[in-house]
Design an enzyme around this catalytic site. Structure first.
Site, mmCIF file in Angstrom:
data_model
loop_
_atom_site.group_PDB
_atom_site.id
_atom_site.type_symbol
_atom_site.label_atom_id
_atom_site.label_comp_id
_atom_site.label_asym_id
_atom_site.label_seq_id
_atom_site.Cartn_x
_atom_site.Cartn_y
_atom_site.Cartn_z
ATOM 1 N N GLU A 178 -1.258 -8.594 4.896
ATOM 2 C CA GLU A 178 -0.971 -8.658 6.338
ATOM 3 C C GLU A 178 -2.217 -8.457 7.190
ATOM 4 O O GLU A 178 -2.206 -8.791 8.381
ATOM 5 C CB GLU A 178 0.101 -7.616 6.704
ATOM 6 C CG GLU A 178 -0.382 -6.186 6.890
ATOM 7 C CD GLU A 178 -0.691 -5.431 5.600
ATOM 8 O OE1 GLU A 178 -0.908 -4.213 5.687
ATOM 9 O OE2 GLU A 178 -0.719 -6.043 4.506
ATOM 10 N N CYS A 197 0.836 -1.202 0.000
ATOM 11 C CA CYS A 197 0.000 0.000 0.000
ATOM 12 C C CYS A 197 0.872 1.255 0.000
ATOM 13 O O CYS A 197 1.533 1.544 -0.986
ATOM 14 C CB CYS A 197 -0.989 -0.041 1.158
ATOM 15 S SG CYS A 197 -2.373 1.114 0.945
ATOM 16 N N HIS A 216 -3.647 -5.585 0.882
ATOM 17 C CA HIS A 216 -3.075 -5.776 2.218
ATOM 18 C C HIS A 216 -3.125 -7.245 2.662
ATOM 19 O O HIS A 216 -4.026 -7.641 3.402
ATOM 20 C CB HIS A 216 -3.860 -4.946 3.237
ATOM 21 C CG HIS A 216 -3.558 -3.495 3.215
ATOM 22 N ND1 HIS A 216 -2.501 -2.942 3.887
ATOM 23 C CD2 HIS A 216 -4.200 -2.466 2.610
ATOM 24 C CE1 HIS A 216 -2.489 -1.629 3.714
ATOM 25 N NE2 HIS A 216 -3.511 -1.315 2.929
#
Length: 1369
Positions: free
Chosen positions: A1332, A1209, A1330
């Site tokens: 994570e 990002c 994303h």
């Protein structure tokens, strides 16, 4: 001597925003035919810039799309207000200094607008164009700037006035006279009006008396401080008042009745009423954070675990007045203030997830004004209306406030933008539109409700503030002071329209969430020290600014204080002492720090680049002194404040409310002759019922990685969830649930019932989450009313009594936190006609509870029939807590048919709610429930439709059992001799059954378990009010059956588009209309399979396990810059994959505390570095590229043979700008503004491409859902890179697995669906989504059921991180 220069920059408006502005300006002058906008950068340097330095500055300020050639026309240069330093400037200047440009004193940004008029025939012959006259220029200028923070000048050169230092304004005194009490009172009354203090007559008398005893005149600083500290907003005078109603003295105040709930049910509450937020008991959690003292060889802290008893914070605030005046900053700072409340609880805490709500008057959407949006008197019985009568037009509004539509276009963006940039997911909320003429009084929300709430976590050892020994340092942490929000607390306590326009506008604050993020990082570092936490006490700075926060800080410890006004951190010159001390600049906290702990605290602040200043110290004597260090010590101006604490915060006169109840006769809702086809669609189109998608996708719902249930449900991501749910940590499945309940229109008819129904709705909503018992529920109550309007005070009292003395005690639940806003009316003069809009008594309830297992949370998604043509294998059951009363007063049906009603839904028996909650929990625990949705606005009809929308299926509903005579209702769900039991008109009864908004829910159960479900319902006494009503169908139709006849049928697609209409229209007025049309048209795809994952690898396989087993744990730098907010979840994912994760701030690299050479790899994390100043990720990248030491260090890292790096990002945007120094990245694009021109928070699908990336090894060909949360994710090859040569790692695909550029399946419009790129050797990879945040299956808002059961519950994205560990060997 300063040297000034101006650097023109990029385009300031995209094409469609330029066109939208042009349309606005044409309404001022139709001859305006073009407008353009370009950024200008004003640079002040301490020395002339060399050619090299000027080139570096130009490169630094090159971002965005290049501006087009200059055009002729009238120029408007919009710049920050003279004397101020904008947040943009602070960040840009900091970037410049990190880029080896120490001579740069400041960089400011403005926008140059060029407005061009038509040539016209004669002017065309002469080559000239019309010039705007002064009046038109002024009108145009008003649309081009925010007059609170900006000014308009005519030339670029005038912009250099930005760097002038304005002389400070003087302290003022109010002369009360030497002996004439009346004259003194008159002087104070004049000051009260001039300064907008909102002091009552009793308070004026109190102050005159207090200053006579002190033997001196008050300063303007003291008066402003007193007014804010003792405003209704801060002191809740009405809630603490004595009451007489209809001549009868009441024995309890409003607040005493709320406290009664806690006194009767204190269990599970740790902190109530005494801090910035309430605290409820949580549980043992694995807290994950960088641990001080683990620096070792790296010089930076390592992430680690600490098992700790962790409690839950609860807070809900309103920001109604500022949102009415200026919606974006009003809602933005409302969200920011509530977040600060959470962080400033106890001795420091961590905000976690948010809620947001809006209530406004009629929207009057362009080209879609609805038939009910007018001022027809709803108190007139429908039968007496002449069908030929023309309804009176809308009531209008005062010029000084925003329209409801403007509020809903700008306000939600403001609130979402703050949450997004700060880094807190917003997981729930509500939106209501209500405005009706009731007997000549317009009821509605011209003064809107803007509500912001949320939860956080706090260590059990930090829940209570410590005492403050004399000499304790009193510190301001966070942003600078500016002349913003003057008098906000007092202004918000007044009816909108009773203040002057200038004072109203002055009272609105402006937000800087990236600054608040920095301050929160300092607070996080403090609480992470456990018993060594240096914070003794902390308060947020809100209403009244530091003039309220600092006295509160010391008063809570029974201390006084001495402050130096000139130590307050400011970024505006020319402020008066009152403006310095009382302004409501945001993102500030006041802290008490022991002198011995200050060096450590200072180091934390410097590492995070969080501004701080020691403003004063605590004193034994309870005297408040503020000295002006610039004034001579013997001058009267030396003490802007010098007063006893008990004068400021003691006991000013207690308010007494002497009010009466007002009865009103209203007609019942008449459904005779109403057309079901029309009403069904109108109800779905009403904004209160309709899709809230436009409010949801603008928000980040995944940051932090602890969310498990947001608003979006199922593989088609439909916004219908009943409850928001988070986990306590990244390991387990215990968590927290929160939701809201409100039924404010009912208060026009029966205010106490509206309060009971708000609580009932909160309970039926939160029942979707697995909660051990109803007694664990905690409520926040936000009370709004138009106090002073005849009858409204008594309605408020009766409602608080119904809730605090009756319903909550009967339920055994408490209200440990809340807020009030009691000036909910708008008054104005319209061409000599006095007008007003009065809000009903409005209780907004937020409910919070601990969750036993987040995986068991129910959703409204219907499970469709097994295949087309098969018999239904599931059953829908309605649990009707209204017991067949079907009351329509205040309903959406009443509103769309311009009626009000006289009988409203109510909670007849608290035991019903208790039994209902227990039954749902038991059924859920037994696995008998496939879907659940509470009944609320729009009644059973809206409930069932939303379930079908979420399930992408048709549904057939039979209302026979709901149209029986209540006296003969069966206690079982099957019809028995229903034909003999029917009474009344069938069509009317059908309408009442479908559209009554009684409490209850619809559940979907396996048909085979229907009897077992009814056995549980019977066990809880609910079988008599529970009825089988139908099942999903395979036809794609939503059908209603009665008496064996189909009385309504429409395609689900058609009804879902009607339900989505309002969201589409508002989004189209706000975002790129081509994108919003694309999303709206996707509803036409009847065969859309929804998100359809496909894995080419074994989800349960852990490819890193053999390497973890060796005991080796390579070091991974979790890299962040100021404003980054996704580092914690990234560190956990890397740790789980077998790395030792270290917290590396860019300030650590700049200061030489650590070097990249100490790490095997780094991950550049997501967020908003520098608040996206100079472009998303570009400021961060330029501090590396233009700083010799950092550029050399990063280049050396990239050129190592054994290094790896990942950019996610914001980290992706940053690394894309580092492409020139990354081997094999020459074809990478930049990542720029989304094609939608909007922040996009969504669950989308990507396909893993065959690429060299070591992160995607073995995943090729998989299609996997993943979250995106960005505003600038478009892979832009126009300025950098080569789309023909770039190595692509991920592409966005549609639900059929095809690479797509269709919005929103491709959320940013990237060409060829590009979501990730990598280098030729695959060691360095960047991606905009994303992984994570979804390394656990439970973190996704939807995933295939078998994922949660596979292995350790990891999602497919955990493979990425394990691949990285495998690469390390």
């Amino acid at each position: 001597m300063a040297h000034f220069s101006c650097f023109p920059g990029a385009l300031a408006l995209s094409a469609f925003r330029q066109q939208r502005l042009l349309s606005t300006l044409k309404r001022i002058d139709p001859e305006i035919d073009a407008v353009s906008a370009q950024y200008l950068h004003f640079v002040a340097a301490d020395a002339p810039l060399s050619a090299d330095d000027a080139a570096r500055v130009q490169a630094l300020l090159t971002y965005g799309s290049p501006a087009s050639a200059e055009t002729e026309g009238d120029r408007f240069v919009v710049i920050p207000r003279f004397g101020t330093i904008s947040p943009w400037a602070s960040k840009a200047t900091e970037i410049a200094r990190h880029c080896a440009l120490p001579q740069i004193h400041r960089i400011e940004r403005g926008v140059e607008f060029t407005v061009t008029c038509k040539k016209g025939l004669l002017r065309g012959l002469t080559g000239g164009r019309k010039q705007l006259d002064e009046a038109t220029r002024a009108a145009v200028a008003a649309h081009l700037h925010d007059r609170m923070t900006e000014i308009v000048v005519a030339t670029r050169e005038a912009g250099y006035g930005l760097f002038d230092v304005l002389p400070a304004k003087a302290l003022r005194f109010v002369d009360l006279g030497s002996g004439d009490a009346a004259a003194g009172r008159g002087a104070l009354e004049a000051a009260n009006t001039e300064m907008g203090l909102a002091l009552s007559d009793d308070e004026i008398d109190y102050l005159v008396d207090a200053y006579r005893k002190l033997g001196r005149n008050p300063t303007d600083v003291e008066l402003m401080m007193f007014a804010q500290a003792n405003s209704e907003h801060c002191r809740h005078k009405i809630f603490n008042a004595d009451w007489t109603i209809d001549g009868e003295t009441q024995d309890k105040s409003l607040f005493a009745m709320i406290r009664n709930t806690h006194q009767l049910a204190p269990q599970g509450t740790v902190v109530a009423y005494s801090d910035n937020a309430a605290v409820m008991e949580g549980g043992m959690a694995e807290r994950w954070f960088p641990h001080a003292g683990t620096d070792g060889e790296t010089g930076v802290p390592q992430y680690g675990r600490r098992e700790a008893l962790t409690h839950t914070l609860m807070k809900v605030e309103t920001h109604n007045h500022p949102t009415a005046i200026s919606p974006f900053p009003g809602a933005s700072t409302g969200a920011g203030g509530e977040i600060r409340d959470e962080g400033a609880t106890g001795r420091g805490a961590k905000p976690k997830a948010g809620l947001t709500g809006f209530t406004v008057s009629n929207l009057l959407l362009p080209e879609a004004v609805q038939s009910w949006e007018n001022a027809r008197d709803t108190a007139q019985p429908a039968a007496q209306r002449n069908p030929g009568d023309t309804a009176p037009g809308p009531v209008g509004k005062p010029d000084r406030i925003a329209s409801p539509l403007q509020i809903m276009i700008e306000g939600p963006i403001g609130g979402a933008a703050f949450n997004n940039e700060f880094g807190r997911p917003n997981l729930g909320g509500y939106f209501r539109v209500y405005e009706q003429n009731v007997g000549g009084t317009v009821r509605g929300y011209h003064k809107p409700i803007m509500i912001a709430g949320g939860i956080g976590n706090i260590d059990a050892g930090h829940t209570h503030k410590h005492g403050l020994p004399a000499g304790t340092l009193l510190v301001q942490l966070g942003g600078p002071g500016m002349r913003i929000g003057m008098g906000g607390g007092a202004a918000s306590s007044m009816a909108t329209g009773t203040n002057t326009a200038d004072l109203d506008f002055d009272s609105v604050q402006r937000g800087n969430p990236e600054m608040q993020r920095r301050a929160q990082e300092v607070i996080n570092a403090c609480w992470a020290l456990g018993e060594d936490n240096p914070i003794l006490s902390i308060h947020d700075v809100g209403a009244g600014g530091i003039s309220n926060a600092f006295p509160e800080l010391v008063d809570g410890a029974d201390r006084g204080a001495r402050f130096d006004l000139r130590q307050v951190h400011l970024e505006e010159s020319g402020l008066s002492p009152a403006e310095i001390w009382c302004n409501e600049s945001q993102e500030r906290y006041t802290l008490a720090i022991a002198p011995g702990d200050f060096p450590r605290f200072q180091a934390m602040c410097e590492r995070e680049r969080a501004p701080f200043s020691v403003v004063g110290f605590a004193t034994e004597e309870q005297q408040l002194q503020v000295v002006d260090g610039d004034a001579p010590a013997d001058a009267v101006e030396h003490f802007p404040v010098n007063m006893p604490m008990d004068v400021l915060l003691g006991k000013p006169p207690r308010m007494h409310r002497d009010v009466r109840r007002v009865a009103q006769a209203l007609p019942e809702v008449d459904v005779t002759g109403l057309d079901l086809e029309t009403v069904a669609r109108d109800v779905l189109r009403h904004p209160t019922v309709a899709s809230k998608s436009f409010l949801i996708t603008i928000g980040d719902r995944t940051v932090g990685g602890l969310n498990t249930r947001d608003q979006m449900v199922g593989p088609w991501q439909v916004p219908v969830a009943d409850v928001a749910v988070t986990t306590l940590d990244y390991k387990g499945y215990a968590g927290e649930a929160m939701t809201m309940g409100e039924r404010t229109p009912l208060a026009v008819i029966d205010a106490p019932a509206s309060g009971r129904m708000a609580i009932g709705e909160a309970i039926t909503n939160i029942a979707a989450a697995p909660i051990a018992s109803l007694a664990q529920l905690k409520l926040s109550a936000n009370w709004m009313a138009a106090c002073g309007v005849d009858g409204e005070d008594a309605r408020l009292y009766d409602t608080v009594k119904a809730v605090g003395m009756e319903l909550c005690p009967a339920l055994g639940i408490s209200i440990p936190v809340g807020k009030d806003s009691l000036s909910m009316r708008t008054k104005w003069d319209d061409a000599g006609e006095a007008k007003e809009v009065v809000a009903p008594v409005s209780l907004i309830v937020s409910a919070f509870a601990p969750v036993t297992d987040v995986r068991k949370t129910l959703t409204p998604q219907l499970k469709p029939v097994a295949s087309a043509g098969e018999a239904a294998d599931t059953t829908l059951i309605v649990i009707d807590l209204g017991h067949g009363k079907h009351r329509l007063g205040g309903s959406i049906l009443a509103q769309v048919t311009q009626q009000i009603g006289n009988s409203v839904p109510d909670v007849g028996d608290a035991e019903d709610l208790k039994r209902f909650f227990a039954a749902i929990q038991q059924l859920n625990a037994a696995g008998m429930l496939l879907a659940y949705h509470d009944r609320s606005d729009g009644g059973l009809w809206a409930t069932v439709c939303e379930m079908a929308f979420a399930g992408h299926c048709g549904v057939s509903i039979n209302v026979d059992m709901l149209t029986l005579d209540g006296a003969h209702a069966s206690d079982y769900g099957d019809a028995k001799n229903w034909a003999q039991q029917v009474s009344g008109r069938r069509a009317d009864m059908t309408l009442r059954a479908l559209f009554a908004e009684e409490l209850g829910a619809v559940i979907q159960v396996p048909a085979a378990q229907r009897d077992a479900v009814f056995a549980v319902l019977r066990e809880h006494g609910l079988a008599a009010c529970s009825h089988v009503i139908g099942a999903p169908n395979a036809s794609g139709q939503i059908e209603i059956w009665r008496d064996a006849k189909k009385v309504f049928s429409a395609p689900r697609i058609e009804l879902q588009r009607a339900w989505t209409d309002v969201s589409w229209r508002i989004a189209s007025l706000r975002d790129n209309p081509e994108c919003t049309q694309s999303e709206y048209d996707r509803l036409l795809d009847a065969e859309d399979p929804g998100i359809s994952p496909n894995l080419t690898f074994d989800l349960a396989e852990d490819v890193a396990a053999p390497f973890i087993a060796t005991g080796a744990r390579p070091r991974m730098a979790i890299l962040r810059e100021q404003g980054v907010n996704s580092q914690v979840e990234m560190a956990y994912a890397m740790d789980k994959a077998g790395f030792d994760a270290y917290d590396v701030h860019m300030s650590d690299l700049l200061a030489g505390r650590t070097r990249l050479a100490d790490f095997k790899g780094f991950v550049a994390c997501g967020g908003f570095s520098y608040g996206d100043v100079l472009g998303a990720g570009e400021g961060w990248a330029k501090t590396i590229l233009f700083n010799g030491m950092l550029a050399e260090q990063f280049a050396a890292f990239f050129n190592r043979a054994d290094s790896i790096a990942l950019g996610v990002c914001n980290g992706c945007q940053m690394m894309a700008n580092l492409a020139p120094i990354i081997p094999g990245a020459g074809a990478w694009p930049k990542f720029t503004r989304n094609q939608s021109e909007q922040y996009e928070g969504r669950l989308v699908t990507v396909q893993v491409e065959a690429s060299p990336s070591i992160f995607y090894a073995g995943m090729e060909g998989s299609r996997i859902p993943i979250v995106v949360a960005h505003g600038e994710g478009y892979a832009d090859f126009s300025q950098q890179g080569d789309i023909g040569k770039v190595a692509v790692g991920l592409r966005y695909v549609d639900n059929r697995g095809e690479v797509t550029q269709t919005y929103p399946l491709n959320p940013n419009g990237s060409p060829q669906g590009i979501a990730s790129v990598t280098t030729h050797d695959g060691r360095f990879t960047v991606l905009m989504p994303h992984p994570e945040r979804v390394f656990r299956a439970v973190q996704m808002s939807w995933h295939p059921k078998d994922w949660a059961a596979a292995g350790d519950g990891s999602s497919p994205w955990m493979r990425m991180f394990r691949n990285a560990r495998k690469q390390m060997g």
